[in-house]
Design a protein around this motif. Structure first.
Motif, PDB file in Angstrom:
ATOM      1  N   TYR A   1      60.801  28.224  45.171  1.00  0.00           N
ATOM      2  CA  TYR A   1      60.832  28.822  43.833  1.00  0.00           C
ATOM      3  C   TYR A   1      59.456  28.928  43.187  1.00  0.00           C
ATOM      4  N   ASP A   2      58.444  28.240  43.724  1.00  0.00           N
ATOM      5  CA  ASP A   2      57.081  28.416  43.206  1.00  0.00           C
ATOM      6  C   ASP A   2      56.586  29.804  43.590  1.00  0.00           C
ATOM      7  N   LYS A   3      56.194  30.594  42.592  1.00  0.00           N
ATOM      8  CA  LYS A   3      55.736  31.956  42.885  1.00  0.00           C
ATOM      9  C   LYS A   3      54.285  31.975  43.335  1.00  0.00           C
ATOM     10  N   LYS A   4      53.475  31.096  42.752  1.00  0.00           N
ATOM     11  CA  LYS A   4      52.039  31.106  43.028  1.00  0.00           C
ATOM     12  C   LYS A   4      51.592  29.731  43.486  1.00  0.00           C
ATOM     13  N   LEU A   5      50.748  29.696  44.517  1.00  0.00           N
ATOM     14  CA  LEU A   5      50.260  28.425  45.051  1.00  0.00           C
ATOM     15  C   LEU A   5      48.846  28.105  44.604  1.00  0.00           C
ATOM     16  N   GLY A   6      48.106  29.115  44.247  1.00  0.00           N
ATOM     17  CA  GLY A   6      46.728  28.914  43.832  1.00  0.00           C
ATOM     18  C   GLY A   6      46.036  30.246  43.605  1.00  0.00           C
ATOM     19  N   THR A   7      44.726  30.154  43.398  1.00  0.00           N
ATOM     20  CA  THR A   7      43.957  31.359  43.105  1.00  0.00           C
ATOM     21  C   THR A   7      42.539  31.220  43.646  1.00  0.00           C
ATOM     22  N   PRO A   8      42.112  32.153  44.497  1.00  0.00           N
ATOM     23  CA  PRO A   8      40.695  32.187  44.828  1.00  0.00           C
ATOM     24  C   PRO A   8      39.935  32.932  43.730  1.00  0.00           C
ATOM     25  N   ASP A   9      38.746  32.476  43.436  1.00  0.00           N
ATOM     26  CA  ASP A   9      37.883  33.094  42.432  1.00  0.00           C
ATOM     27  C   ASP A   9      36.561  33.418  43.110  1.00  0.00           C
ATOM     28  N   VAL A  10      36.215  34.710  43.158  1.00  0.00           N
ATOM     29  CA  VAL A  10      34.984  35.159  43.805  1.00  0.00           C
ATOM     30  C   VAL A  10      34.075  35.748  42.736  1.00  0.00           C
ATOM     31  N   VAL A  11      32.829  35.295  42.708  1.00  0.00           N
ATOM     32  CA  VAL A  11      31.854  35.770  41.724  1.00  0.00           C
ATOM     33  C   VAL A  11      30.632  36.299  42.470  1.00  0.00           C
ATOM     34  N   VAL A  12      30.217  37.529  42.104  1.00  0.00           N
ATOM     35  CA  VAL A  12      29.022  38.136  42.700  1.00  0.00           C
ATOM     36  C   VAL A  12      28.080  38.584  41.590  1.00  0.00           C
ATOM     37  N   SER A  13      26.829  38.741  41.952  1.00  0.00           N
ATOM     38  CA  SER A  13      25.829  39.214  41.001  1.00  0.00           C
ATOM     39  C   SER A  13      25.853  40.737  40.941  1.00  0.00           C
ATOM     40  N   LEU A  14      25.681  41.283  39.746  1.00  0.00           N
ATOM     41  CA  LEU A  14      25.566  42.729  39.556  1.00  0.00           C
ATOM     42  C   LEU A  14      24.107  43.140  39.378  1.00  0.00           C
ATOM     43  N   GLN A  15      23.201  42.242  39.729  1.00  0.00           N
ATOM     44  CA  GLN A  15      21.780  42.527  39.571  1.00  0.00           C
ATOM     45  C   GLN A  15      21.357  43.733  40.403  1.00  0.00           C
ATOM     46  N   GLY A  16      21.965  43.891  41.594  1.00  0.00           N
ATOM     47  CA  GLY A  16      21.639  45.027  42.452  1.00  0.00           C
ATOM     48  C   GLY A  16      21.951  46.349  41.775  1.00  0.00           C
TER      49      GLY A  16
END
Length: 196
Positions: free
Chosen positions: A172-187
């Motif tokens: 019944y658990d819909k979500k187990l976790g969350t990956p969070d990805v962060v990148v620079s927009l400097q380019g």
């Protein structure tokens, strides 16, 4: 008597001046909108690339969870972040604990729902699973003033997760976790800066 050639010269100068002003204004307007469009296209491409990376990391993560989660997960996240120039990649469980990260100091620490990554789903008392990509992205500045892009992607409970011997996730658990990805927009900022 007025010389007719003088009138023609004045008219020619006025026409050249008017044409020059119109040409300059046209180039300025065209450049402004071209740069704006280029920035939008670059940003959209970056979002798509980071989302694709996030999905790939998620696939590797799920694979590692079924085999050797403690060792493989850390290796996978570390290698993926180095190869793809990722600023930060973290994996939260549903309680807000960082289970895996490319920054070892963050592992097993808890985040508050007011964290910039958590606010995406936890704006209200009841968290919402957001499937639309535009709802899962955020832009923010680092402490050094660098523009960053973050994307979260929920890990949904699949039949293999709730029935595997190594896990206890109820179905019944819909979500187990969350990956969070962060990148620079400097380019992107640098590339747009070259266009100006």
């Amino acid at each position: 008597m007025v010389n007719p050639f003088t009138n023609i010269k004045r008219l020619g100068i006025k026409l050249m001046l008017l044409t020059g002003i119109m040409l300059f204004a046209g180039i300025f307007v065209w450049s402004f909108f071209t740069i704006k469009l280029q920035k939008k296209v670059l940003f959209e491409r970056t979002v798509e690339d980071v989302d694709r990376f996030c999905n790939t990391a998620l696939d590797f993560t799920i694979f590692a969870m079924f085999h050797n989660p403690n060792k493989d997960m850390l290796d996978v996240l570390q290698k993926l972040s180095v190869c793809n120039e990722i600023e930060r990649i973290r994996l939260f469980n549903t309680q807000g604990e960082i289970k895996f990260s490319n920054n070892p100091d963050e592992i097993l620490t808890h985040t508050d729902k007011t964290d910039v990554a958590c606010k995406t789903c936890h704006l209200d008392a009841t968290p919402v699973i957001k499937e639309n990509l535009q709802d899962r992205i955020r832009m923010f500045k680092s402490d050094q003033g660098e523009l960053l892009l973050g994307i979260i992607n929920p890990i949904l409970n699949e039949p293999g997760c709730s029935s595997a011997d190594c896990h206890y996730h109820p179905a019944y658990d819909k979500k187990l976790g969350t990956p969070d990805v962060v990148v620079s927009l400097q380019g992107i900022e640098n590339e747009v800066g070259l266009l100006k």
